[in-house]
Every structure is written in structure tokens, then in C-alpha cells.
Scaffold this motif. Structure first.
Motif, PDB file in Angstrom:
ATOM      1  N   LEU A 157     -10.660  -1.076  -6.197  1.00  0.00           N
ATOM      2  CA  LEU A 157     -11.455   0.136  -5.745  1.00  0.00           C
ATOM      3  C   LEU A 157     -10.498   0.743  -4.997  1.00  0.00           C
ATOM      4  N   ASP A 158      -9.590   0.161  -4.061  1.00  0.00           N
ATOM      5  CA  ASP A 158      -8.692   0.576  -3.377  1.00  0.00           C
ATOM      6  C   ASP A 158      -7.462   1.400  -4.209  1.00  0.00           C
ATOM      7  N   VAL A 159      -7.176   0.799  -5.065  1.00  0.00           N
ATOM      8  CA  VAL A 159      -6.028   1.316  -6.036  1.00  0.00           C
ATOM      9  C   VAL A 159      -6.741   2.619  -6.798  1.00  0.00           C
ATOM     10  N   LEU A 160      -8.029   2.642  -7.313  1.00  0.00           N
ATOM     11  CA  LEU A 160      -8.235   3.535  -8.056  1.00  0.00           C
ATOM     12  C   LEU A 160      -8.611   4.838  -7.092  1.00  0.00           C
ATOM     13  N   THR A 161      -8.951   4.473  -5.779  1.00  0.00           N
ATOM     14  CA  THR A 161      -9.092   5.418  -4.524  1.00  0.00           C
ATOM     15  C   THR A 161      -7.963   6.220  -4.417  1.00  0.00           C
ATOM     16  N   SER A 162      -6.719   5.383  -4.357  1.00  0.00           N
ATOM     17  CA  SER A 162      -5.577   6.114  -4.111  1.00  0.00           C
ATOM     18  C   SER A 162      -5.287   6.688  -5.204  1.00  0.00           C
ATOM     19  N   ILE A 163      -5.271   6.573  -6.397  1.00  0.00           N
ATOM     20  CA  ILE A 163      -5.146   7.431  -7.573  1.00  0.00           C
ATOM     21  C   ILE A 163      -5.803   8.636  -7.551  1.00  0.00           C
ATOM     22  N   ILE A 164      -7.072   8.340  -7.215  1.00  0.00           N
ATOM     23  CA  ILE A 164      -7.747   9.770  -7.082  1.00  0.00           C
ATOM     24  C   ILE A 164      -7.310  10.500  -6.205  1.00  0.00           C
ATOM     25  N   ALA A 165      -7.085  10.257  -4.991  1.00  0.00           N
ATOM     26  CA  ALA A 165      -6.605  10.943  -3.752  1.00  0.00           C
ATOM     27  C   ALA A 165      -5.196  11.754  -4.166  1.00  0.00           C
ATOM     28  N   GLU A 166      -4.439  10.756  -4.696  1.00  0.00           N
ATOM     29  CA  GLU A 166      -3.120  11.779  -5.177  1.00  0.00           C
ATOM     30  C   GLU A 166      -3.328  12.772  -6.267  1.00  0.00           C
ATOM     31  N   ASN A 167      -4.088  12.465  -7.066  1.00  0.00           N
ATOM     32  CA  ASN A 167      -4.370  13.368  -8.222  1.00  0.00           C
ATOM     33  C   ASN A 167      -5.236  14.567  -7.646  1.00  0.00           C
ATOM     34  N   LEU A 168      -5.876  14.561  -6.395  1.00  0.00           N
ATOM     35  CA  LEU A 168      -6.817  15.654  -6.190  1.00  0.00           C
ATOM     36  C   LEU A 168      -5.968  16.481  -5.241  1.00  0.00           C
ATOM     37  N   GLY A 169      -4.621  16.240  -5.086  1.00  0.00           N
ATOM     38  CA  GLY A 169      -3.564  16.995  -4.371  1.00  0.00           C
ATOM     39  C   GLY A 169      -3.630  18.358  -4.478  1.00  0.00           C
ATOM     40  N   GLY A 170      -3.699  19.322  -3.538  1.00  0.00           N
ATOM     41  CA  GLY A 170      -4.007  20.736  -3.891  1.00  0.00           C
ATOM     42  C   GLY A 170      -5.152  21.229  -4.164  1.00  0.00           C
ATOM     43  N   GLU A 177       0.063  -5.564  -7.222  1.00  0.00           N
ATOM     44  CA  GLU A 177      -0.297  -6.195  -5.873  1.00  0.00           C
ATOM     45  C   GLU A 177      -1.914  -6.680  -6.171  1.00  0.00           C
ATOM     46  N   ALA A 178      -2.899  -5.918  -6.675  1.00  0.00           N
ATOM     47  CA  ALA A 178      -4.368  -6.407  -6.870  1.00  0.00           C
ATOM     48  C   ALA A 178      -4.295  -7.448  -7.968  1.00  0.00           C
ATOM     49  N   LEU A 179      -3.563  -7.421  -9.160  1.00  0.00           N
ATOM     50  CA  LEU A 179      -3.337  -8.272 -10.273  1.00  0.00           C
ATOM     51  C   LEU A 179      -3.009  -9.571  -9.658  1.00  0.00           C
ATOM     52  N   ALA A 200     -15.120  -4.875  -9.985  1.00  0.00           N
ATOM     53  CA  ALA A 200     -15.153  -3.881  -8.700  1.00  0.00           C
ATOM     54  C   ALA A 200     -14.748  -4.708  -7.356  1.00  0.00           C
ATOM     55  N   GLU A 201     -13.754  -5.499  -7.505  1.00  0.00           N
ATOM     56  CA  GLU A 201     -12.907  -6.054  -6.316  1.00  0.00           C
ATOM     57  C   GLU A 201     -12.510  -4.886  -5.477  1.00  0.00           C
ATOM     58  N   PRO A 202     -12.740  -5.041  -4.227  1.00  0.00           N
ATOM     59  CA  PRO A 202     -12.311  -4.198  -3.101  1.00  0.00           C
ATOM     60  C   PRO A 202     -10.891  -3.677  -3.410  1.00  0.00           C
TER      61      PRO A 202
END
Length: 343
Positions: A328-341, A190-192, A323-325
Motif C-alpha cells: 500500500l505504501d508503494v501504491l500510495t507513492s505511485i498515486i502521489a507522484e501521478n497527482l503532481g500538478g 523492495e516490497a517483493l 494489502a500488505e502495508p
């Protein structure tokens, strides 16, 4: 810094525990002079994930021929795009912008419990130096995120290798996770698509060339999935935009050496398009998370010139997500998912 509860007075103080998120990109020379370029190229081209020839065979060629001449031409390429105001490469400037945006998002989500930093596989800041800084800041868990949407041994894997080597140097080794490639994530696609729509004003081009960094064809036959990941990204992008399947072409750039690489080569392909009468094209580089020498100099220089010289009329380069918003939203979602637990 505090001592553990019930610890004796001579127990060393330890920092409050935190979670680290370490963003990694390819790297950049510190400057454009001969010796800075030589140090950078030596580290890059000595990586056996990048050039997998036996060292006894490759190192004499690298040290005796390539590193005598290539720093001059590579330095000239970097000088043509250098951020003179900040005295750094555009890749460094953009990476800093990306990390600043991710830190802001991480603070909003998790406060000071998560520390976001960045490193480079080659050059500075080095992966070991940043891992050490994070451990000293109290990070007992580190999520490592190489900024490569499509997996390749010469990008994602070597970044992970260096991260694991950095962990080997730590007396108190943090727990670690690495992030899977994200070439097919709907939010990434979607970002692309959004970047294409903005650049082209919603118009459908005669041809959109998705130019990915190349690799030797042999790597594909040996099991590297990069080629398949690139093809899938292009297909999903075209589907998201609602275009006919023949609008997007996938090609590969930055060919090095005499070995056959993944085809078609972008510089040849765009010239062939012009000779066939397709004189207006757009080019996007989905494998790069930030504009760099391969996009700012190679795509907009050598590849553009090849197209125009062969009869092309209009060449549109679509910038990386940078650094398009939305990125950064995609990367933030990736980070949040991988921080699970963990959080």
C-alpha cells in the motif's frame, strides 16, 4: 451540491470539485454457478485484447464449444477458493482491503479532496459504473491505476481501453491520467523482496520460481513488452536479495489454447526441476497484485501437484503483496507522484 456563483436560480447544482483515483483489477464472477461463470467468461474471452482472432472465427468457437463446457470447470476452481463468509472471490475481498488502506492513506495526505474507488475490467463493479459514480461525486480529474506491475496489452491496455470508453459516456468528461507500469520501481522490488524474506525466514532457496501469467509468444514478436518486464522484475528481485543469478527462474502459467505461449511453462518447469533432483522450491507470482484463482487454485493446486508428482518434497508458495502495508505504501507513492500538478 451548490450552484455556481452568479448563476440563475434554475441552473443545475453541481458537486464540489474533487480528484478521483480509480484502482482497477482484472475482475471476478459474481458467483460460481454456471450462468454467473458463463457471463464472466464471455466478457473476458470476447475481449479482442485477450483473444485477438477475427470475431467471425473466434465467436462461434467461444459461444458453441468453450462457453458450453468451461463454466463448469472454472466454477469448480472458484468454489475451491471462494470466500463463503463474504460470498465473493478472494480477489474481490483483497481488492476491498487494498482500497480501504489506500483511502486511509489518501485521507491522511489530502483530506476529502481525493476520492479513491475501485473497478473491475470484467464483471462488477464495472468500470463505466464507477467512473459515472465518481463524476457525479464531483471528480473533474481521474487518475486511473491498473494493478498490473508489468505492462501487457491483455491487462494494462484493455483496462485503459475500458476506462476511455467509460469517459466517452460522460457529458462533462473529466481530465484523465493513466499510470505507467511499475515493474522496476525500487520500492516495488523492495516490497517483493520483503515478502520473500518473510516467507522463507531469510534462507536462500535452492530455486525460487517466479511464475508470471502467460501470453502467446506471438504477442512478444508483435511488440508487447510484457516478457521483458517480467524478466527485469525477476532480475532486480534477485539482485536486491543478493542471490546468485541462477537461484531465480522465470516461467509462465495459465496457458490457453493450442498456440505456443511464452516459455517455460510453469507446470512443466517445476516438474522438470523435481526430476533433476531439485526437490525443494519456492514459488512467487509477481505479476499478480492480489491472490486470485491463478495463484490460490492453479499455483497451489495444479502446479504444486505437478512438482510433487515428479518427485518434489517441499513446495512453498509466497503470497502476493495483497494489502500488505509495504504494498500500500508503494501504491500510495505511485498515486502521489501521478497527482503532481493536480494537488
Amino acid at each position: 451540491m451548490t450552484r455556481p456563483e452568479h448563476a440563475p436560480d434554475d441552473h443545475p447544482a453541481i458537486p464540489a470539485r474533487r480528484i478521483g483515483v480509480l484502482i482497477a483489477n482484472l475482475g471476478t464472477p459474481d458467483a460460481t454457478d454456471y450462468w454467473s461463470m458463463r457471463r464472466y467468461l464471455n466478457e473476458f474471452l470476447s475481449d479482442e485484447r485477450v483473444i485477438d482472432l477475427p470475431r467471425w472465427k473466434w465467436q462461434p468457437i467461444l459461444q458453441g464449444i468453450i462457453l458450453t463446457k468451461r463454466p463448469f470447470s472454472s466454477g469448480a476452481n472458484y468454489r475451491s477458493i471462494w470466500n463463503n463468509e463474504a460470498n465473493e472471490s478472494p480477489l474481490m475481498t483483497i481488492t476491498k482491503q487494498q482500497v480501504a488502506g489506500l483511502r486511509e492513506r489518501a485521507t491522511a495526505l489530502w483530506g476529502d479532496r481525493v476520492m479513491v474507488d475501485y473497478c473491475m475490467r470484467y464483471g462488477n463493479p464495472s468500470t463505466p459504473s464507477v467512473v459515472d459514480r465518481m463524476v457525479k461525486a464531483g471528480c473533474d480529474r481521474i487518475l486511473f491505476l491498473p494493478l498490473y506491475p508489468q505492462y501487457a496489452g491483455a491487462t494494462s491496455a484493455t483496462a485503459n481501453d475500458q476506462f476511455f470508453r467509460a469517459l466517452m459516456q460522460q457529458k462533462w468528461q473529466p481530465a484523465a491520467r493513466t499510470v505507467a507500469p511499475y515493474f522496476a520501481r525500487p520500492d516495488y522490488i523492495e516490497a517483493l523482496a520483503g515478502s520473500v524474506t518473510r516467507a522463507l525466514g531469510g534462507a536462500v532457496p535452492r530455486k525460487l520460481v517466479a511464475s508470471y501469467h502467460g501470453m502467446p509468444k506471438r504477442y512478444l514478436t508483435e511488440g508487447d513488452p510484457y516478457h521483458c518486464h517480467c524478466q527485469q522484475t525477476s532480475r532486480l528481485l534477485g539482485a536486491r536479495l543478493g542471490w546468485d543469478s541462477d537461484v531465480i527462474d522465470t516461467s509462465f502459467q495459465s496457458v490457453f489454447g493450442k498456440e505456443e505461449w511464452l516459455r517455460p511453462y510453469t507446470v512443466e518447469h517445476v516438474a522438470d526441476l523435481a526430476r533433476r533432483g531439485i526437490t525443494e522450491i519456492a514459488v512467487i507470482s509477481p505479476a499478480f497484485s492480489a491472490d486470485c484463482v491463478e495463484t490460490l487454485e492453479e499455483v497451489q493446486g495444479e502446479i504444486r501437484e505437478a512438482f510433487m508428482h515428479a518427485g518434489g518434497k517441499e513446495f512453498t508458495y509466497i503470497p502476493c503483496l495483497n494489502a500488505e502495508p509495504s504494498h500500500l505504501d508503494v501504491l500510495t507513492s505511485i498515486i502521489a507522484e501521478n497527482l503532481g500538478g493536480w494537488i
